[in-house]
Design an enzyme around this catalytic site. Structure first.
Site, PDB file in Angstrom:
ATOM      1  N   ARG A 113      54.553  75.489   7.846  1.00 17.01           N
ATOM      2  CA  ARG A 113      53.723  74.837   8.853  1.00 17.01           C
ATOM      3  C   ARG A 113      52.542  75.743   9.171  1.00 17.01           C
ATOM      4  O   ARG A 113      52.711  76.852   9.667  1.00 17.01           O
ATOM      5  CB  ARG A 113      54.544  74.560  10.117  1.00 17.01           C
ATOM      6  N   HIS A 157      45.820  74.109  17.031  1.00 18.96           N
ATOM      7  CA  HIS A 157      46.611  75.196  17.599  1.00 18.96           C
ATOM      8  C   HIS A 157      45.673  76.069  18.432  1.00 18.96           C
ATOM      9  O   HIS A 157      45.483  77.251  18.144  1.00 18.96           O
ATOM     10  CB  HIS A 157      47.314  76.001  16.503  1.00 18.96           C
ATOM     11  N   GLU A 203      51.624  72.479  21.514  1.00 17.05           N
ATOM     12  CA  GLU A 203      51.905  73.063  22.827  1.00 17.05           C
ATOM     13  C   GLU A 203      50.845  72.771  23.888  1.00 17.05           C
ATOM     14  O   GLU A 203      50.232  73.686  24.464  1.00 17.05           O
ATOM     15  CB  GLU A 203      52.123  74.570  22.723  1.00 17.05           C
ATOM     16  N   ASN A 331      59.020  72.943  20.181  1.00 11.03           N
ATOM     17  CA  ASN A 331      58.966  74.401  20.135  1.00 11.03           C
ATOM     18  C   ASN A 331      59.932  74.938  21.178  1.00 11.03           C
ATOM     19  O   ASN A 331      59.743  74.701  22.375  1.00 11.03           O
ATOM     20  CB  ASN A 331      57.550  74.904  20.421  1.00 11.03           C
ATOM     21  N   TYR A 333      62.053  78.253  22.574  1.00 14.47           N
ATOM     22  CA  TYR A 333      62.284  79.699  22.609  1.00 14.47           C
ATOM     23  C   TYR A 333      63.325  80.086  23.652  1.00 14.47           C
ATOM     24  O   TYR A 333      64.234  80.866  23.397  1.00 14.47           O
ATOM     25  CB  TYR A 333      60.982  80.437  22.907  1.00 14.47           C
ATOM     26  N   GLU A 392      58.900  75.356  16.250  1.00 13.70           N
ATOM     27  CA  GLU A 392      58.821  76.811  16.431  1.00 13.70           C
ATOM     28  C   GLU A 392      60.104  77.293  17.090  1.00 13.70           C
ATOM     29  O   GLU A 392      60.641  76.647  17.990  1.00 13.70           O
ATOM     30  CB  GLU A 392      57.643  77.222  17.320  1.00 13.70           C
TER      31      GLU A 392
END
Length: 487
Positions: A113, A157, A203, A331, A333, A392
């Site tokens: 990606r 991005h 994001e 995404n 985390y 991500e």
């Protein structure tokens, strides 16, 4: 005397005293095969990949007609980047892309990606395209395919052309939304003969709040809440216009969807009441972007909470925003909210994090492996999503080169092992996660932290540009090869 010793000192002393025992092989590889637990497998055809973004790795900011982005301007503003650096040179990926594709091949990963730099394609953000703007990405895509790696493109991005910020106020204006749609159509017409999956915007939850609300990211603005909500609406509108343009100008069968850092809600513990509360919280806390894209409306709770600061919109805009998506990228985390059921409106409450809650090398990156189980499970349930990618996931680490030239990133391996176990749990229960992109392929320009935080599988010496595999490369290669995570 004792005040001079920390827990770290005691741990070191304990480790030294145990060396005689620790030197005895005890890992699974030393056990008879019949004694090893069976690895937890992922679905057949699960997509294993890694990810990067243009401004963080490409460099070559003044080459081949590229225009300036808001991150070029922001990173050159004194005091904005922790170590005073910029992405001017970064990883020199623009010239070293063949070497970097070789790193992906070494991993055994079959997907990559990457993001396309909008100001390379349209230096002014709109109007006349740069003839050389997509040439680099043509070469990149061809090299990926030559190496058996499936390209997944990302259109945005965070590197908004500075010209749009200057001329129309960037995302404060719907003119930027329209320009993004035009850019998306132009790119789709050029690359979708080879790039079959495109993420539109990466994001929004980060760059809208950090860039336009809190002044932390580019363009560094601190706008009133009403303006921030309007910015977010314009970003959602840009996504919808991009989907329309890709459908119209891309090859038939091209798949498209957003990549969002979902406001990840985790039940405080697994009871039916807490799970229902986390479902409701997931819908409400993501209504400003994912929700409106997937439902075609803002929830009543969102509009009531925003009050006079709610975004202004039309019914036609909501129709554009809610174009059907082929997938949703998440995404993930860290847990953002732990949710408990409540007998008071709205029926759920957000629990405070204790100061002792564990985190990784980055203080913001709290360790909550269960997040990668609950976030896609709840999203799929709330919005009836049929295809999810973990677009991500990863962590920073100390990542020091040792005397033997190696990087022993055991903390990253610990993080990935535990998160991937929870992801396997999700897929085994039917949560429709079809692939995983590890962030990141290599160390890079980590936005406001400059080069001080390292998220890569490969260590990068930014003076020599030497790439060195970390221990996590071997770990991830093994996961990919087996399509499974050890238990």
């Amino acid at each position: 005397m004792f005040g001079k010793f920390s827990r770290r000192h005691f741990a070191k002393l304990a480790g030294l005293s145990a060396l005689g025992i620790a030197a005895t092989p005890t890992d699974a590889a030393a056990q008879p095969a019949s004694d090893r637990p069976a690895p937890a497998s992922f679905p057949k055809d699960f997509v294993w990949g890694t990810a990067t973004s243009a401004y963080q790795i490409e460099g070559a900011v003044n080459e081949d007609g590229r225009g300036r982005s808001i991150w070029d301007t922001f990173s050159h503003t004194p005091g904005k980047i922790e170590d005073g650096t910029s992405g001017d040179r970064a990883n020199e990926h623009y010239h070293r892309y063949k070497e970097d594709i070789g790193l992906i091949r070494e991993l055994g990963a079959r997907a990559y990606r990457f993001s396309i730099a909008w100001p390379r394609v349209f230096p002014e953000g709109a109007g006349k395209p740069n003839p050389k703007g997509l040439d680099f990405y043509d070469r990149l895509v061809d090299e990926l395919l030559k190496n058996g790696i499936e390209p997944y493109g990302t259109l945005y991005h965070w590197d908004l052309p500075q010209a749009l910020e200057d001329k129309v106020g960037g995302w404060r204006s719907s003119e930027t939304s329209k320009a993004f749609g035009d850019y998306a159509g132009y790119v789709a017409a050029r690359i979708t003969d080879r790039v079959r999956s495109i993420f539109t915007i990466n994001e929004a939850g980060r760059f809208v709040n950090f860039g336009y609300g809190w002044g932390i990211d580019a363009p560094g603005l601190k706008l009133p809440d009403a303006d921030v909500n309007q910015v977010r609406h314009h970003v959602a509108l840009a996504h919808g216009l991009a989907v329309q343009a890709i459908r119209a100008q891309g090859r038939a069968g091209t798949k498209v969807g957003p990549a969002e850092n979902i406001a990840a809600c985790v039940p405080a513990f697994d009871t039916p009441e807490n799970v229902r509360a986390a479902e409701t919280a997931t819908r409400e806390l993501n209504s400003g972007f994912l929700g409106v894209i997937l439902e075609g409306k803002y929830t009543d709770g969102f509009l009531q909470f925003a009050g006079k600061n709610a975004p202004k919109f039309t019914a036609d805009e909501l129709k554009i925003i809610s174009q059907p998506n082929d997938f949703v990228g998440l995404n993930i985390y860290a847990p953002q909210f732990y949710i408990a059921a409540s007998d008071k409106p709205p029926g759920w409450s957000v629990l405070p994090f204790p100061t002792s809650f564990p985190h990784m090398n980055s203080e913001w990156l709290r360790v909550g492996p269960e997040t990668i189980y609950w976030a896609p499970r709840l999203a799929a349930k709330v919005w009836n999503i049929e295809t999810i990618y973990i677009s991500e996931n990863g962590t920073s680490s100390e990542d020091k080169l040792r005397a033997d030239g190696q990087v022993y990133d055991l903390d990253r391996i610990m993080y990935l092992r535990n998160y991937l176990r929870q992801l396997q749990r999700a897929t085994s229960e039917g949560v429709p996660v079809r692939g995983y992109f590890l962030w990141s392929l290599m160390d890079n320009f980590e936005w406001i932290f400059g080069y001080k935080q390292r998220f890569g599988l490969y260590h990068v010496d930014f003076e020599t540009q030497r790439r060195t595999p970390k221990l996590s490369v071997a770990f991830y290669r093994d996961v990919v090869a087996r399509n499974a995570i050890g238990v």
